[in-house]
Design a protein around this motif. Structure first.
Motif, PDB file in Angstrom:
ATOM      1  N   THR A 141      64.494  64.631  30.389  1.00  0.00           N
ATOM      2  CA  THR A 141      64.465  64.606  31.848  1.00  0.00           C
ATOM      3  C   THR A 141      64.406  66.018  32.403  1.00  0.00           C
ATOM      4  O   THR A 141      63.631  66.306  33.317  1.00  0.00           O
ATOM      5  N   ARG A 142      65.204  66.910  31.849  1.00  0.00           N
ATOM      6  CA  ARG A 142      65.199  68.303  32.315  1.00  0.00           C
ATOM      7  C   ARG A 142      63.811  68.935  32.186  1.00  0.00           C
ATOM      8  O   ARG A 142      63.343  69.621  33.090  1.00  0.00           O
TER       9      ARG A 142
ATOM     10  N   VAL B  85      69.934  65.421  38.330  1.00  0.00           N
ATOM     11  CA  VAL B  85      69.209  65.315  37.068  1.00  0.00           C
ATOM     12  C   VAL B  85      69.787  64.172  36.241  1.00  0.00           C
ATOM     13  O   VAL B  85      69.047  63.395  35.631  1.00  0.00           O
TER      14      VAL B  85
ATOM     15  N   LEU C 260      68.569  60.823  37.608  1.00  0.00           N
ATOM     16  CA  LEU C 260      67.176  60.600  37.250  1.00  0.00           C
ATOM     17  C   LEU C 260      67.037  60.214  35.782  1.00  0.00           C
ATOM     18  O   LEU C 260      66.221  59.366  35.433  1.00  0.00           O
ATOM     19  N   SER C 261      67.841  60.825  34.938  1.00  0.00           N
ATOM     20  CA  SER C 261      67.836  60.481  33.521  1.00  0.00           C
ATOM     21  C   SER C 261      68.209  59.012  33.331  1.00  0.00           C
ATOM     22  O   SER C 261      67.542  58.276  32.606  1.00  0.00           O
TER      23      SER C 261
ATOM     24  N   VAL D 118      61.378  67.271  34.717  1.00  0.00           N
ATOM     25  CA  VAL D 118      61.701  67.763  36.060  1.00  0.00           C
ATOM     26  C   VAL D 118      61.163  69.182  36.225  1.00  0.00           C
ATOM     27  O   VAL D 118      60.542  69.509  37.248  1.00  0.00           O
TER      28      VAL D 118
ATOM     29  N   MET E 104      65.170  58.056  30.239  1.00  0.00           N
ATOM     30  CA  MET E 104      64.893  59.182  29.350  1.00  0.00           C
ATOM     31  C   MET E 104      66.182  59.924  29.048  1.00  0.00           C
ATOM     32  O   MET E 104      67.108  59.912  29.856  1.00  0.00           O
TER      33      MET E 104
ATOM     34  N   GLU F 127      56.693  57.085  32.127  1.00  0.00           N
ATOM     35  CA  GLU F 127      58.055  57.614  32.183  1.00  0.00           C
ATOM     36  C   GLU F 127      58.173  58.724  33.226  1.00  0.00           C
ATOM     37  O   GLU F 127      59.135  58.767  33.993  1.00  0.00           O
TER      38      GLU F 127
ATOM     39  N   LEU G  52      60.281  58.781  36.927  1.00  0.00           N
ATOM     40  CA  LEU G  52      61.148  59.880  37.358  1.00  0.00           C
ATOM     41  C   LEU G  52      60.687  60.409  38.716  1.00  0.00           C
ATOM     42  O   LEU G  52      61.493  60.583  39.624  1.00  0.00           O
TER      43      LEU G  52
ATOM     44  N   SER H  91      65.409  56.626  34.804  1.00  0.00           N
ATOM     45  CA  SER H  91      64.138  56.621  34.081  1.00  0.00           C
ATOM     46  C   SER H  91      64.284  56.151  32.638  1.00  0.00           C
ATOM     47  O   SER H  91      63.283  55.841  31.993  1.00  0.00           O
TER      48      SER H  91
END
Length: 114
Positions: free
Chosen positions: A74-75, A60, A63-64, A78, A69, A46, A50, A67
């Motif tokens: 995700t935060r 963000v 990307l969430s 990252v 997630m 995972e 990302l 991915s």
């Protein structure tokens, strides 16, 4: 026999953390300045997804979505990648979430999806 893909629990990805060292908004842009395949190979699938998706500058929220997630996980991931200097968190170019430029960018992104 079908192969089974195991998905890692969010707790494992975040180490149980829900907070980040940096304030990451959904529109915060992140990118990978220099992709390192050896580093990527050592990440959980995972986190690797990302990291690979951030090779092109993305928010963000993007990307969430890419991915799979949650935004909170995700935060944290990252933030962890940024702490290793493998991912860059770009300075927030918007003075407020209602900044005209941000709304234009959102509009353009929605048009691309349509």
């Amino acid at each position: 026999m079908a192969s089974t893909h195991w998905k890692v629990r969010p707790y494992v990805l975040t180490g149980g953390r829900t907070r980040t060292r940096q304030h990451l908004l959904i529109h915060t842009l992140v990118s990978v300045p220099y992709y390192d395949a050896f580093f990527a190979a050592g990440l959980l699938p995972e986190a690797r997804t990302l990291y690979e998706n951030a090779r092109e500058t993305k928010s963000v929220a993007e990307l969430s979505a890419c991915s799979g997630m949650s935004l909170g996980v995700t935060r944290v991931v990252v933030d962890d990648l940024a702490a290793t200097d493998r991912l860059v968190i770009h300075a927030d170019a918007y003075s407020s979430p209602f900044d005209f430029r941000l709304l234009e960018r959102l509009r353009d992104g929605l048009r691309q999806l349509a």
